[in-house]
Design an enzyme around this catalytic site. Structure first.
Site, PDB file in Angstrom:
ATOM      1  N   CYS A  54       5.671  -8.643   1.077  1.00 43.68           N
ATOM      2  CA  CYS A  54       5.294  -7.154   1.068  1.00 43.68           C
ATOM      3  C   CYS A  54       3.837  -6.219   1.298  1.00 43.68           C
ATOM      4  CB  CYS A  54       6.796  -5.621   0.176  1.00 43.68           C
ATOM      5  SG  CYS A  54       5.657  -4.335   0.743  1.00 43.68           S
ATOM      6  N   CYS A  57       3.800  -4.081  -1.907  1.00 45.86           N
ATOM      7  CA  CYS A  57       3.996  -3.870  -3.034  1.00 45.86           C
ATOM      8  C   CYS A  57       4.243  -5.107  -4.317  1.00 45.86           C
ATOM      9  CB  CYS A  57       5.605  -3.599  -3.588  1.00 45.86           C
ATOM     10  SG  CYS A  57       6.953  -3.684  -3.508  1.00 45.86           S
ATOM     11  N   CYS A 103      11.595  -2.779   2.435  1.00 43.13           N
ATOM     12  CA  CYS A 103      11.158  -3.807   1.426  1.00 43.13           C
ATOM     13  C   CYS A 103      12.334  -2.460   0.565  1.00 43.13           C
ATOM     14  CB  CYS A 103      10.487  -3.021   0.554  1.00 43.13           C
ATOM     15  SG  CYS A 103       9.318  -3.912  -0.451  1.00 43.13           S
ATOM     16  N   CYS A 106      10.038  -0.952  -2.622  1.00 44.23           N
ATOM     17  CA  CYS A 106       8.772   0.694  -2.226  1.00 44.23           C
ATOM     18  C   CYS A 106       9.525   1.232  -0.200  1.00 44.23           C
ATOM     19  CB  CYS A 106       7.497   0.311  -2.177  1.00 44.23           C
ATOM     20  SG  CYS A 106       7.520  -0.825  -0.989  1.00 44.23           S
ATOM     21  N   CYS A 126      12.674  -9.515  12.164  1.00 48.56           N
ATOM     22  CA  CYS A 126      11.492  -9.506  13.775  1.00 48.56           C
ATOM     23  C   CYS A 126      10.823  -8.503  12.890  1.00 48.56           C
ATOM     24  CB  CYS A 126      12.372  -9.423  15.080  1.00 48.56           C
ATOM     25  SG  CYS A 126      11.165  -9.369  15.876  1.00 48.56           S
TER      26      CYS A 126
END
Ligand SMILES: [Zn+2]
Length: 138
Positions: A54, A57, A103, A106, A126
């Site tokens: 991510c 984070c 995510c 976060c 995607c």
């Protein structure tokens, strides 16, 4: 993102905090659920071996082993690195029903999930390159 949404996640930061850590484009995509342009983003045609984390984070999201060429111009994967890395939300914007991927750590907007991917999962994650940060391995 509203603070009330952000409360659900382990990482709690205000938009002002995120703006300091992200580029304008990364902020627009990850925190305001934007979409980058296809074929002109960082990872759509990127084939190195490693882990995609991510951007916000550092939570590990995808392994390059599950990346495939979807022809869409966005980085596409047929599975996440582990089941609890990603949360899904029903997205009804633009008159379509789509599955949004965020995510789990976060709340960053990552992209959308479709059910027209390759075996073994049949899924297509995607993603936006701006939501990911590649970490080489091997
Ligand atoms: Zn995150």
């Amino acid at each position: 993102m509203l603070m009330s949404d952000q409360e659900k996640y382990n990482i709690k930061k205000s938009d002002e905090d995120w703006k300091e850590e992200l580029s304008a484009e990364e902020f627009e995509i990850t925190r305001l659920k934007g979409t980058e342009r296809p074929f002109s983003n960082k990872y759509w045609d990127f084939k190195d071996k490693g882990i995609y984390n991510c951007r916000c984070c550092g939570n590990p999201l995808f392994d390059s082993e599950t990346k495939f060429d979807s022809g869409t111009g966005w980085p596409s994967f047929y599975d996440s690195i582990k089941k609890d890395a990603i949360n899904t939300i029903m997205d009804t914007k633009f008159g379509m029903i789509r599955t949004e991927a965020v995510c789990k750590n976060c709340g960053a907007h990552l992209g959308h999930i479709f059910n027209d991917g390759p075996a073994p999962t049949g899924m297509r994650f995607c993603m936006n390159s701006a939501s990911l940060k590649f970490e080489p391995q091997g």
